[in-house]
Design a protein around this motif. Structure first.
Motif, PDB file in Angstrom:
ATOM      1  N   ALA A  85       0.841  -1.207   0.000  1.00 34.01           N
ATOM      2  CA  ALA A  85       0.000   0.000   0.000  1.00 34.01           C
ATOM      3  C   ALA A  85       0.873   1.252   0.000  1.00 34.01           C
ATOM      4  CB  ALA A  85      -0.933  -0.016   1.206  1.00 34.01           C
ATOM      5  N   GLU A  86       1.981   1.203   0.751  1.00 33.03           N
ATOM      6  CA  GLU A  86       2.915   2.329   0.794  1.00 33.03           C
ATOM      7  C   GLU A  86       3.530   2.572  -0.584  1.00 33.03           C
ATOM      8  OE1 GLU A  86       7.070   3.375   3.129  1.00 33.03           O
ATOM      9  OE2 GLU A  86       5.706   1.934   4.039  1.00 33.03           O
ATOM     10  N   VAL A  87       3.940   1.514  -1.254  1.00 32.79           N
ATOM     11  CA  VAL A  87       4.519   1.624  -2.595  1.00 32.79           C
ATOM     12  C   VAL A  87       3.500   2.218  -3.563  1.00 32.79           C
ATOM     13  CG1 VAL A  87       5.288   0.249  -4.596  1.00 32.79           C
ATOM     14  CG2 VAL A  87       6.240  -0.204  -2.328  1.00 32.79           C
ATOM     15  N   LEU A  88       2.292   1.704  -3.532  1.00 36.50           N
ATOM     16  CA  LEU A  88       1.274   2.127  -4.496  1.00 36.50           C
ATOM     17  C   LEU A  88       0.665   3.486  -4.176  1.00 36.50           C
ATOM     18  CD1 LEU A  88      -0.428  -1.318  -5.157  1.00 36.50           C
ATOM     19  CD2 LEU A  88       1.281  -0.128  -6.567  1.00 36.50           C
ATOM     20  N   SER A  89       0.822   3.945  -2.935  1.00 37.50           N
ATOM     21  CA  SER A  89       0.261   5.248  -2.577  1.00 37.50           C
ATOM     22  C   SER A  89       1.202   6.405  -2.923  1.00 37.50           C
ATOM     23  CB  SER A  89      -0.084   5.293  -1.084  1.00 37.50           C
ATOM     24  OG  SER A  89       1.096   5.281  -0.300  1.00 37.50           O
ATOM     25  N   ASP A  90       2.442   6.119  -3.211  1.00 38.92           N
ATOM     26  CA  ASP A  90       3.396   7.150  -3.624  1.00 38.92           C
ATOM     27  C   ASP A  90       3.269   7.295  -5.143  1.00 38.92           C
ATOM     28  OD1 ASP A  90       5.898   8.208  -4.764  1.00 38.92           O
ATOM     29  OD2 ASP A  90       6.663   8.116  -2.702  1.00 38.92           O
ATOM     30  N   SER A  91       2.832   8.452  -5.604  1.00 40.76           N
ATOM     31  CA  SER A  91       2.546   8.624  -7.034  1.00 40.76           C
ATOM     32  C   SER A  91       3.765   8.379  -7.917  1.00 40.76           C
ATOM     33  CB  SER A  91       1.967  10.006  -7.311  1.00 40.76           C
ATOM     34  OG  SER A  91       2.880  11.016  -6.920  1.00 40.76           O
ATOM     35  N   GLN A  92       4.954   8.727  -7.450  1.00 41.60           N
ATOM     36  CA  GLN A  92       6.150   8.467  -8.246  1.00 41.60           C
ATOM     37  C   GLN A  92       6.492   6.987  -8.255  1.00 41.60           C
ATOM     38  OE1 GLN A  92       8.947  11.400  -6.474  1.00 41.60           O
ATOM     39  NE2 GLN A  92       9.471  11.781  -8.613  1.00 41.60           N
ATOM     40  N   VAL A  93       6.580   6.389  -7.080  1.00 44.05           N
ATOM     41  CA  VAL A  93       6.976   4.981  -6.967  1.00 44.05           C
ATOM     42  C   VAL A  93       5.939   4.073  -7.628  1.00 44.05           C
ATOM     43  CG1 VAL A  93       7.535   3.117  -5.373  1.00 44.05           C
ATOM     44  CG2 VAL A  93       8.307   5.437  -4.880  1.00 44.05           C
ATOM     45  N   HIS A 111       5.588  -5.617  -5.775  1.00 42.02           N
ATOM     46  CA  HIS A 111       5.726  -6.605  -4.700  1.00 42.02           C
ATOM     47  C   HIS A 111       7.186  -6.782  -4.287  1.00 42.02           C
ATOM     48  CE1 HIS A 111       1.507  -7.804  -4.777  1.00 42.02           C
ATOM     49  NE2 HIS A 111       1.587  -7.603  -6.081  1.00 42.02           N
ATOM     50  N   ILE A 112       8.091  -6.659  -5.247  1.00 41.92           N
ATOM     51  CA  ILE A 112       9.524  -6.710  -4.933  1.00 41.92           C
ATOM     52  C   ILE A 112       9.884  -5.534  -4.029  1.00 41.92           C
ATOM     53  CG2 ILE A 112      11.817  -6.364  -5.980  1.00 41.92           C
ATOM     54  CD1 ILE A 112      10.638  -8.102  -8.347  1.00 41.92           C
ATOM     55  N   LEU A 113       9.388  -4.361  -4.394  1.00 41.67           N
ATOM     56  CA  LEU A 113       9.643  -3.164  -3.584  1.00 41.67           C
ATOM     57  C   LEU A 113       9.017  -3.299  -2.201  1.00 41.67           C
ATOM     58  CD1 LEU A 113       9.012  -0.516  -6.358  1.00 41.67           C
ATOM     59  CD2 LEU A 113      11.234  -1.241  -5.459  1.00 41.67           C
ATOM     60  N   ALA A 114       7.797  -3.819  -2.140  1.00 39.88           N
ATOM     61  CA  ALA A 114       7.117  -4.002  -0.855  1.00 39.88           C
ATOM     62  C   ALA A 114       7.885  -4.976   0.034  1.00 39.88           C
ATOM     63  CB  ALA A 114       5.689  -4.495  -1.074  1.00 39.88           C
ATOM     64  N   LEU A 115       8.369  -6.063  -0.535  1.00 38.99           N
ATOM     65  CA  LEU A 115       9.151  -7.032   0.234  1.00 38.99           C
ATOM     66  C   LEU A 115      10.438  -6.392   0.743  1.00 38.99           C
ATOM     67  CD1 LEU A 115       9.722  -9.858   1.323  1.00 38.99           C
ATOM     68  CD2 LEU A 115      10.462 -10.517  -0.994  1.00 38.99           C
ATOM     69  N   ALA A 116      11.093  -5.595  -0.092  1.00 41.35           N
ATOM     70  CA  ALA A 116      12.311  -4.904   0.339  1.00 41.35           C
ATOM     71  C   ALA A 116      12.014  -3.967   1.508  1.00 41.35           C
ATOM     72  CB  ALA A 116      12.917  -4.137  -0.833  1.00 41.35           C
ATOM     73  N   LEU A 117      10.910  -3.231   1.433  1.00 41.95           N
ATOM     74  CA  LEU A 117      10.528  -2.341   2.534  1.00 41.95           C
ATOM     75  C   LEU A 117      10.213  -3.122   3.803  1.00 41.95           C
ATOM     76  CD1 LEU A 117       8.271   0.390   0.871  1.00 41.95           C
ATOM     77  CD2 LEU A 117      10.598   0.647   1.782  1.00 41.95           C
ATOM     78  N   CYS A 118       9.539  -4.243   3.647  1.00 43.94           N
ATOM     79  CA  CYS A 118       9.192  -5.102   4.781  1.00 43.94           C
ATOM     80  C   CYS A 118      10.460  -5.569   5.511  1.00 43.94           C
ATOM     81  CB  CYS A 118       8.380  -6.284   4.267  1.00 43.94           C
ATOM     82  SG  CYS A 118       7.781  -7.417   5.515  1.00 43.94           S
ATOM     83  N   LEU A 119      11.430  -6.007   4.755  1.00 46.88           N
ATOM     84  CA  LEU A 119      12.694  -6.465   5.342  1.00 46.88           C
ATOM     85  C   LEU A 119      13.464  -5.305   5.965  1.00 46.88           C
ATOM     86  CD1 LEU A 119      13.708  -8.915   2.481  1.00 46.88           C
ATOM     87  CD2 LEU A 119      13.087  -9.562   4.820  1.00 46.88           C
ATOM     88  N   LYS A 120      13.417  -4.159   5.312  1.00 44.11           N
ATOM     89  CA  LYS A 120      14.091  -2.971   5.840  1.00 44.11           C
ATOM     90  C   LYS A 120      13.461  -2.551   7.173  1.00 44.11           C
ATOM     91  CE  LYS A 120      15.403   1.726   4.527  1.00 44.11           C
ATOM     92  NZ  LYS A 120      15.341   2.764   3.492  1.00 44.11           N
ATOM     93  N   LYS A 121      12.138  -2.573   7.233  1.00 42.68           N
ATOM     94  CA  LYS A 121      11.438  -2.205   8.471  1.00 42.68           C
ATOM     95  C   LYS A 121      11.725  -3.196   9.596  1.00 42.68           C
ATOM     96  CE  LYS A 121       7.656   0.400   6.408  1.00 42.68           C
ATOM     97  NZ  LYS A 121       6.196   0.413   6.157  1.00 42.68           N
TER      98      LYS A 121
END
Length: 168
Positions: A85-93, A111-121
């Motif tokens: 949701a974070e990835v898709l809510s950013d108009s640029q990303v 989904h790749i970006l979301a997984l990367a964010l999940c691991l980063k968090k």
């Protein structure tokens, strides 16, 4: 020989798995075995959408067979819906989603970006391994999206060199 910081996590894109087959065909069995070790050590991950994208290439496609074999441990973080949701809510990303792609299977890039964010968090250092480095028309590359999200990104060759799997 696998050399790296134990806290580092890697998320691999469909195009990079395919690249192993197309560019390193003679060494692909060895390279996929090494990637399997990284999956087994909870260091390398991919979302389920990568498997779906790989299934559309050819049959049997070695990267698809490898991804299916490692599906359970490599996809164990699930869908990471809050991060998606974070990835898709950013108009640029969000423009990482290809506007020209026909409807059907869920595209792997967000989904790749979301997984990367999940691991980063979760406190890990994260790098996305991708060949998608070129912004085209209305589609943002995965590398550019990673930059906007402050996630590292490397091409496959640099990743393989990092683990001393191919020569410099």
């Amino acid at each position: 020989m696998l050399v790296d910081d134990d806290d580092h996590r890697w998320v691999i894109d469909t195009c990079s798995l395919s690249q192993i087959h197309w560019t390193y065909r003679q060494d692909s069995k060895r390279l996929f075995a090494a990637l399997g070790q990284l999956v087994d050590k909870d260091r390398l991950f991919f979302p389920t959408q990568v498997i779906t994208e790989l299934s559309a290439v050819e049959d049997p496609f070695p990267p698809h067979l490898w991804a299916k074999k490692h599906k359970k441990p490599a996809t164990r973080h699930g869908e990471c819906l809050d991060e998606l949701a974070e990835v898709l809510s950013d108009s640029q990303v969000a423009s990482v989603v290809d506007p020209d792609k026909s409807f059907g299977a869920d595209e792997a890039d967000p989904h790749i970006l979301a997984l990367a964010l999940c691991l980063k968090k979760a406190g890990h250092q994260v790098t996305v391994v991708t060949e998608d480095r070129r912004d085209k028309g209305g589609k943002l590359s995965v590398v550019t999206a990673c930059g906007l999200l402050r996630v590292y990104a490397l091409p496959l060759a640099a990743f393989l060199r990092r683990f001393e799997l191919i020569p410099l």
